[in-house]
Scaffold this motif. Structure first.
Motif, short mmCIF file in Angstrom:
data_model
loop_
_atom_site.label_atom_id
_atom_site.label_comp_id
_atom_site.label_asym_id
_atom_site.label_seq_id
_atom_site.Cartn_x
_atom_site.Cartn_y
_atom_site.Cartn_z
N SER A 211 -22.91 40.44 -14.90
CA SER A 211 -23.74 41.65 -14.94
C SER A 211 -22.90 42.91 -15.12
O SER A 211 -23.36 43.89 -15.72
CB SER A 211 -24.57 41.76 -13.67
N ARG A 212 -21.67 42.89 -14.63
CA ARG A 212 -20.82 44.08 -14.77
C ARG A 212 -20.40 44.28 -16.22
O ARG A 212 -20.29 45.42 -16.69
CB ARG A 212 -19.61 43.98 -13.85
N VAL A 213 -20.19 43.17 -16.93
CA VAL A 213 -19.88 43.29 -18.35
C VAL A 213 -21.10 43.78 -19.13
O VAL A 213 -20.99 44.56 -20.06
CB VAL A 213 -19.38 41.94 -18.92
N CYS A 220 -21.79 51.57 -23.24
CA CYS A 220 -21.31 51.73 -24.61
C CYS A 220 -22.46 51.94 -25.59
O CYS A 220 -22.28 52.54 -26.66
CB CYS A 220 -20.48 50.52 -25.04
N CYS A 221 -23.65 51.45 -25.24
CA CYS A 221 -24.83 51.60 -26.09
C CYS A 221 -25.60 52.88 -25.80
O CYS A 221 -26.66 53.10 -26.39
CB CYS A 221 -25.76 50.40 -25.93
N GLY A 222 -25.09 53.72 -24.89
CA GLY A 222 -25.70 55.01 -24.64
C GLY A 222 -26.60 55.09 -23.42
O GLY A 222 -27.18 56.14 -23.15
N SER A 287 -32.66 44.09 -25.56
CA SER A 287 -31.41 43.48 -26.02
C SER A 287 -30.33 44.54 -26.07
O SER A 287 -30.61 45.73 -26.27
CB SER A 287 -31.60 42.84 -27.39
N LEU A 288 -29.09 44.10 -25.90
CA LEU A 288 -27.93 44.99 -25.96
C LEU A 288 -26.94 44.44 -26.98
O LEU A 288 -26.61 43.25 -26.93
CB LEU A 288 -27.24 45.10 -24.60
N VAL A 289 -26.48 45.29 -27.88
CA VAL A 289 -25.48 44.90 -28.86
C VAL A 289 -24.32 45.89 -28.77
O VAL A 289 -24.50 47.08 -29.02
CB VAL A 289 -26.05 44.89 -30.29
N ALA A 307 -25.12 40.90 -26.86
CA ALA A 307 -23.99 40.56 -27.73
C ALA A 307 -22.82 41.44 -27.32
O ALA A 307 -22.88 42.66 -27.47
CB ALA A 307 -24.36 40.77 -29.20
N PHE A 308 -21.77 40.84 -26.81
CA PHE A 308 -20.64 41.58 -26.30
C PHE A 308 -19.68 42.00 -27.42
O PHE A 308 -19.91 41.73 -28.60
CB PHE A 308 -19.90 40.77 -25.23
#
Length: 405
Positions: A211-213, A220-222, A287-289, A307-308
């Motif tokens: 979860s921390r990542v 990073c996605c705002g 979703s997070l990219v 997506a890391f």
């Protein structure tokens, strides 16, 4: 006092030495752009006090059928572009410096209409005189975002010194010859400031290492305001430096407060259960990219996918809900990954591979093209999958073989 003395001496000497250039530029503007030669506009200065700033004109007059000025891109001329890129349009501002309205170095004077839009921190740019050049100008000029520009301005206010001013002037002269950052990408000038963006609240369910990542990726996605929820709360109080503020039921009760929600639990089965629980409560996961991930515009991502950094997803790929594409993994063309598949860091999946729901592809594993992997399969770290795998099997090795039960 030293700064003001420096401003007076330099501006006076510059006006005298550059007088022939000023006359020549004025003649060019008068001939090719017309009258008036000077652009005059009221701007806020020290402590927000208004003054009239002057520059050479760089745009022609052009209006639509309703009498409204056309966009900057339609009014900018080749001469105007040259004057801006060479900073020759700023030379009349030396008169503002000599008068004391401006300094040679300081935050650039912006529009009066921006004054009520500043946050208290952003308003600190008016604690010093505005400048012809500044720390933001030598760190990107108009090509950086408003947020970055204000950060540079505030940094200058807090760290100003005579030697810093000398450094900024030297860097400005270098920038004039290199001609960097004249305008924002896709625009001929800086885009309009619309005020500080309100915080975007994001909820993360799960407080483990994974979860921390996810939270770092969200930043990073705002996403600017992140809250954690975990069913071990209140015994689990922190996820890294983020506080855990409640459990699943707390999130269900408060989800209307958030602009985005995601389940950040590495275990495939528990992640699927929690996504179903949130779905029954009316929550569709986001979703997070990561910005450094490369996702083909011809790929399809389901809800709640993350997506890391360094992930590559090629054309024709279909990713189901709740999938985890971990750091640096790659998925080639036309693959289909079902719901809650976890692809570990560095794994490589070749083209046209089918992966069933809740399967796990281990760290550094490789899957040959056109392979079919069933549901709830575990592929061990470093394994090389060259044959189809049925449901519920764990495979390891090179080539990958099922473990004996």
């Amino acid at each position: 006092m030293l700064k003001r003395l420096f401003d007076v001496v330099v501006s006076m000497v510059a006006l005298i030495l550059l007088f022939p250039i000023l006359l020549f530029v004025a003649w060019l503007v008068r001939r090719y752009l017309g009258s008036p030669v000077l652009f005059r506009q009221v701007r806020p200065g020290l402590n927000g006090k208004l003054f009239e700033m002057i520059k050479f004109r760089t745009m022609r007059d052009a209006f639509d059928h309703s009498g409204n000025p056309l966009p900057d891109s339609a009014r900018m001329t080749r001469l105007g572009s040259f004057l801006r890129s060479s900073s020759l349009d700023e030379l009349p501002g030396l008169w503002n410096v000599l008068k004391g309205d401006m300094s040679l170095v300081g935050p650039r004077p912006l529009l009066v209409e921006y004054l009520p839009l500043y946050s208290p921190a952003q308003a600190r740019r008016h604690d010093v005189k505005p400048g012809i050049t500044g720390w933001a100008q030598v760190n990107g000029r108009n090509a950086i975002s408003w947020e970055q520009k204000f950060q540079y301005d505030i940094w200058y206010v807090e760290n100003q010194s005579f030697w810093l001013d000398c450094k900024i002037i030297a860097l400005t002269l270098k920038k004039v010859f290199v001609r960097e950052g004249i305008s924002a990408e896709g625009e001929v000038t800086m885009s309009k400031f619309l005020g500080e963006k309100p915080p975007r609240k994001f909820a993360i369910l799960g407080a483990g290492g994974h979860s921390r990542v996810v939270a770092d990726t969200a930043e990073c996605c705002g996403w600017t305001d992140i809250e954690f929820f975990d069913d071990n709360w209140p015994s689990t109080k922190f996820a890294g430096h983020w506080a855990v503020v409640g459990d699943t039921q707390t999130l269900l009760a408060r989800f209307h407060e958030f602009d985005g929600v995601i389940v950040a639990i590495g275990n495939n089965e528990i992640r699927r259960l929690k996504m179903d629980e949130l779905s029954k409560g009316g929550i569709v996961c986001d979703s997070l990219v990561h910005p450094s991930a490369t996702i083909s515009r011809y790929a399809t991502l389901g809800a709640g996918v993350v997506a890391f950094a360094g992930v590559v997803v090629n054309a024709g790929v279909k990713i189901g809900d709740g999938a985890i594409l971990n750091t640096g993994c790659s998925i080639d063309h036309d693959c289909v990954l079902d719901d809650c598949v976890h692809v570990s860091p560095g794994a490589r999946i070749a083209g046209a591979v089918q992966v069933g729901r809740m399967s796990w592809i281990g760290i550094g594993a490789c899957v040959r093209q056109e392979i079919s992997i069933g549901a709830k399969v575990t592929v061990g770290a470093g394994a090389a999958v060259v044959n189809n795998i049925t449901d519920g099997v764990t495979v390891v090795g090179v080539p990958a073989r099922a473990l004996s039960k």
